[in-house]
Design an enzyme around this catalytic site. Structure first.
Site, short mmCIF file in Angstrom:
data_model
loop_
_atom_site.label_atom_id
_atom_site.label_comp_id
_atom_site.label_asym_id
_atom_site.label_seq_id
_atom_site.Cartn_x
_atom_site.Cartn_y
_atom_site.Cartn_z
N GLU A 119 0.72 -1.08 -0.06
CA GLU A 119 -0.15 0.18 0.03
C GLU A 119 0.79 1.16 -0.19
OE1 GLU A 119 -2.81 -0.40 3.23
OE2 GLU A 119 -3.93 -2.29 2.20
N GLU A 266 -4.94 -9.21 -0.13
CA GLU A 266 -5.49 -9.19 1.26
C GLU A 266 -6.94 -9.06 1.41
OE1 GLU A 266 -3.56 -6.49 3.84
OE2 GLU A 266 -1.44 -6.74 3.20
#
Length: 442
Positions: A119, A266
């Site tokens: 991220e 995820e």
């Protein structure tokens, strides 16, 4: 048909064929911020005991990479956020990283992917200018080692870079990142790599101020009055998970890219939380994870891409009790460190039945209530695990385009898969058994 368009069509068909041939998978993330972390060999033993075939590491842990050798488990290794800057600024550093963490282990360790950072755009935006250069340098090092066809490079991003994910059809990336994301998508396209997405309906629900019902986040059936529909495409979304994936596909398309498949690197649900985290419960976590596994394993994609399965990695293997943050941050694990499950799990698709050797079919009743049919259709295609790709627009069984026909398809697909393990043909009184093959009358 223009050559470019034809080639794009062939590529999309190839991706769909490969996905359906190989089958969708559910893997797991292995975080190591754990007080009593088992040995690497014991961790791999847990994976094997539960027939988990895909694992993602957040770094290039030497002990785990060695323990994973000769297991055939497919492994994504991670470049940590702390390493991205150095690798992005130095091709020689990228080459050294590949030699140390990939070349040294393959082929005995089945490394198939590299996740560059985690991220990056939303957590360390100052590193964004070197993210794609880092990926390019790693790819070039793989080319030099003749591993670029075996090992693909990508970078996981959160939903935070899509400010308005609903309705999916109008979703776009945050425009301030357009230059970086354009470079990223061009890299993924050029290298035949997937877009890595971290998708968390838990946060979509808990931060949504009650806009969406919790059933939508947990893959549970929605009553007809609460159906989630994109007003532009009229696609029905049976889960927030599917909507998040589709929002990402539409955001990619908005930058004029296509044929870049999405893998969810995820997703998960915490099983315990603090006093101000009432939705972080074991019951909700069990529902989310098992429903998600069933959803992914039906091999279909979201409404806009029904033929591209959503390969997914659960966050995460163990509760990482050493992590900072709220109570829930330490409670995403699906296994305890002794190998027992936090709650009952059903990995894989061993209960799926393909084909129909019995000559018995499940179809929608004549005259059944339309709202009940729609609810039954939504449940079958969602939590029920039916593969409804064929009744999406443009697909072979879309016509006749009416609720009864679509419900018959979904009901029968569900019934053929599940009747041997207790699945029934009822759907709130809207379904019936027949010996007449419904496909012969469509």
């Amino acid at each position: 048909m223009k050559l470019k368009t034809w080639l794009a069509s062939v590529l999309l068909l190839t991706i769909a064929v490969l996905t359906n041939t190989l089958g969708a998978f559910v893997g797991v993330n292995i975080g190591t911020d754990v007080s009593d972390l088992p040995s690497a060999s014991n961790i791999v033993g847990i994976l094997q005991a539960n027939q988990i075939t895909h694992a993602r590491l957040y770094d290039a842990n030497a002990h785990l990479l060695q323990a994973l050798s000769n297991t055939s488990i497919e492994v994504i290794v991670g470049v940590t956020n702390e390493e991205v800057l150095r690798i992005g600024e130095s091709p020689s550093a990228a080459a050294a990283w590949i030699n140390k963490n990939v070349v040294a282990y393959v082929p005995s360790t089945n490394i198939t992917g590299i996740a560059v950072g985690s991220e990056v755009l939303s957590t360390i935006p100052n590193v964004a200018p070197v993210l794609v250069p880092a990926m390019n340098s790693l790819h070039k090092a793989l080319v030099a080692a003749n591993l670029n066809f075996r090992v693909k490079v990508s970078t996981p991003q959160s939903m935070d870079i899509i400010p308005k994910p609903f309705p999916p059809s109008t979703a776009t990336f945050n425009s301030s990142w357009n230059s970086t994301i354009y470079q990223l998508l061009q890299f993924l396209k050029n290298t035949n790599s997937s877009y890595m997405l971290n998708a968390y309906p838990y946060y979509g629900y808990t931060k949504g101020d009650g806009i969406f019902p919790i059933e939508y986040a947990l893959f549970r059936p929605l009553p007809s009055v609460k159906q989630i529909v994109d007003p532009n495409t009229l696609f029905h979304y049976n889960s927030m998970f599917d909507a998040m994936v589709d929002a990402t596909y539409y955001s990619i398309e908005a930058l004029n890219f296509n044929n870049i498949p999405i893998v969810v690197t995820e997703t998960g649900w915490p099983s315990f939380g603090g006093a101000n985290e009432p939705d972080a419960t074991e019951e909700n976590a069990e529902l989310y994870i098992n429903n998600m596994i069933q959803r992914v394993m039906n091999d279909s994609g979201p409404p806009s891409q029904p033929n591209i399965a959503i390969n997914t990695y659960i966050y995460e293997l163990f509760n990482e009790d050493k992590r900072n943050g709220p109570v829930s941050e330490k409670s995403w694990g699906i296994f305890y460190t002794n190998g027992s499950t936090v709650y009952p799990l059903n990995f894989g698709a061993s209960d799926l039945i393909t084909g129909n050797s019995s000559g018995v079919f499940c179809v929608a009743k004549d005259g059944a209530d339309t709202d009940k049919l729609q609810s039954g259709l939504s449940w079958a295609c969602g939590q029920g695990g039916a593969n409804c790709a064929a009744i999406q627009p443009g697909q072979p069984c879309y016509v006749p385009n009416n609720v009864k026909s679509h419900a018959s398809y979904a009901y029968n697909d569900y019934y053929q898969r599940k009747h041997s393990s207790g699945g029934t043909c009822d759907f709130d009184g809207t379904a019936t058994i027949t010996t007449k093959d419904p496909s012969k009358s469509i």
